[in-house]
Design a protein around this motif. Structure first.
Motif, PDB file in Angstrom:
ATOM      1  N   HIS A  69      -5.422  60.800  -9.613  1.00 57.82           N
ATOM      2  CA  HIS A  69      -6.567  61.641  -9.929  1.00 57.82           C
ATOM      3  C   HIS A  69      -6.183  63.080  -9.610  1.00 57.82           C
ATOM      4  CE1 HIS A  69      -7.063  60.508  -5.694  1.00 57.82           C
ATOM      5  NE2 HIS A  69      -7.671  61.681  -5.514  1.00 57.82           N
TER       6      HIS A  69
ATOM      7  N   CYS B 131      -4.734  57.077  -6.714  1.00 51.40           N
ATOM      8  CA  CYS B 131      -6.061  56.475  -6.735  1.00 51.40           C
ATOM      9  C   CYS B 131      -6.050  55.187  -5.935  1.00 51.40           C
ATOM     10  CB  CYS B 131      -6.459  56.156  -8.170  1.00 51.40           C
ATOM     11  SG  CYS B 131      -6.786  57.614  -9.146  1.00 51.40           S
TER      12      CYS B 131
ATOM     13  N   CYS C 266      -9.078  52.635  -8.954  1.00 50.50           N
ATOM     14  CA  CYS C 266      -9.466  53.108 -10.280  1.00 50.50           C
ATOM     15  C   CYS C 266      -8.789  52.273 -11.357  1.00 50.50           C
ATOM     16  CB  CYS C 266      -9.082  54.567 -10.448  1.00 50.50           C
ATOM     17  SG  CYS C 266      -9.903  55.620  -9.266  1.00 50.50           S
TER      18      CYS C 266
ATOM     19  N   HIS D 286     -12.763  56.357 -13.061  1.00 50.26           N
ATOM     20  CA  HIS D 286     -12.221  56.863 -11.806  1.00 50.26           C
ATOM     21  C   HIS D 286     -13.355  56.817 -10.792  1.00 50.26           C
ATOM     22  CE1 HIS D 286      -8.159  58.415 -12.328  1.00 50.26           C
ATOM     23  NE2 HIS D 286      -8.478  58.684 -13.575  1.00 50.26           N
ATOM     24  N   THR D 287     -13.061  56.317  -9.625  1.00 47.47           N
ATOM     25  CA  THR D 287     -14.103  56.240  -8.602  1.00 47.47           C
ATOM     26  C   THR D 287     -13.756  57.116  -7.401  1.00 47.47           C
ATOM     27  OG1 THR D 287     -13.024  54.247  -7.796  1.00 47.47           O
ATOM     28  CG2 THR D 287     -14.933  53.929  -9.213  1.00 47.47           C
ATOM     29  N   ASP D 288     -12.977  58.172  -7.664  1.00 48.06           N
ATOM     30  CA  ASP D 288     -12.544  59.032  -6.555  1.00 48.06           C
ATOM     31  C   ASP D 288     -13.543  60.127  -6.245  1.00 48.06           C
ATOM     32  OD1 ASP D 288      -9.603  58.008  -6.866  1.00 48.06           O
ATOM     33  OD2 ASP D 288     -10.172  58.819  -8.804  1.00 48.06           O
TER      34      ASP D 288
HETATM   35 ZN   LIG Z   1      -9.027  57.663  -9.654  1.00 48.92          ZN
END
Ligand SMILES: [Zn+2]
Ligand SMILES: [Zn+2]
Ligand SMILES: [Zn+2]
Length: 125
Positions: free
Chosen positions: A56, A70, A73, A78-80
């Motif tokens: 990311h 990451c 993800c 993307h869950t950052d």
């Molecule tokens: Zn990510």
């Protein structure tokens, strides 16, 4: 410069992230890998890895784009949403594995946000 195969170039870039636990700027990678890969290849790989949910990116205070690994993800999301921490002494930037919750903002729909924190890291304290 020798002929480096595509999969091999991706591996070279990923190795840099494996060696470092901190975030790395594209500019730094270009310098670091100048004997192995050219600039446009590196930028293309970084873009691809970001699309694939492997890396990311975020902006530092200096406006330089940086990349980091990451955790969970994938290609679609993307869950950052974690904050990034820059040490003002050594300059290293790390992903913080903590949750920051965004307050409700009336009349706006938030699609992404960045939290950037500065201070001293544990090695410099
Ligand atoms: Zn990510
Ligand atoms: Zn530090
Ligand atoms: Zn991060």
């Amino acid at each position: 410069m020798g002929i480096v195969r595509k999969t091999q170039s991706v591996q070279i870039v990923l190795d840099e992230f494996r060696k470092n636990s901190t975030a790395i700027s594209a500019v730094h990678l270009v310098t670091q890998l100048s004997t192995k890969l050219n600039k446009s290849t590196i930028y293309r790989i970084l873009d691809k890895l970001e699309d694939d949910g492997v890396l990311h990116s975020f902006m530092g205070k200096d406006g330089v784009k940086r990349y980091a690994k990451c955790q969970n993800c994938n290609k679609t999301t993307h869950t950052d949403n974690h904050p990034h921490f820059q040490c003002t002494i050594c300059g290293k930037i790390n992903c913080l594995q903590v949750n920051v919750s965004l307050p409700d903002i009336p009349d706006y729909s938030v699609t992404s946000y960045q939290v950037f924190i500065q201070g001293k890291c544990k090695e410099c304290l």
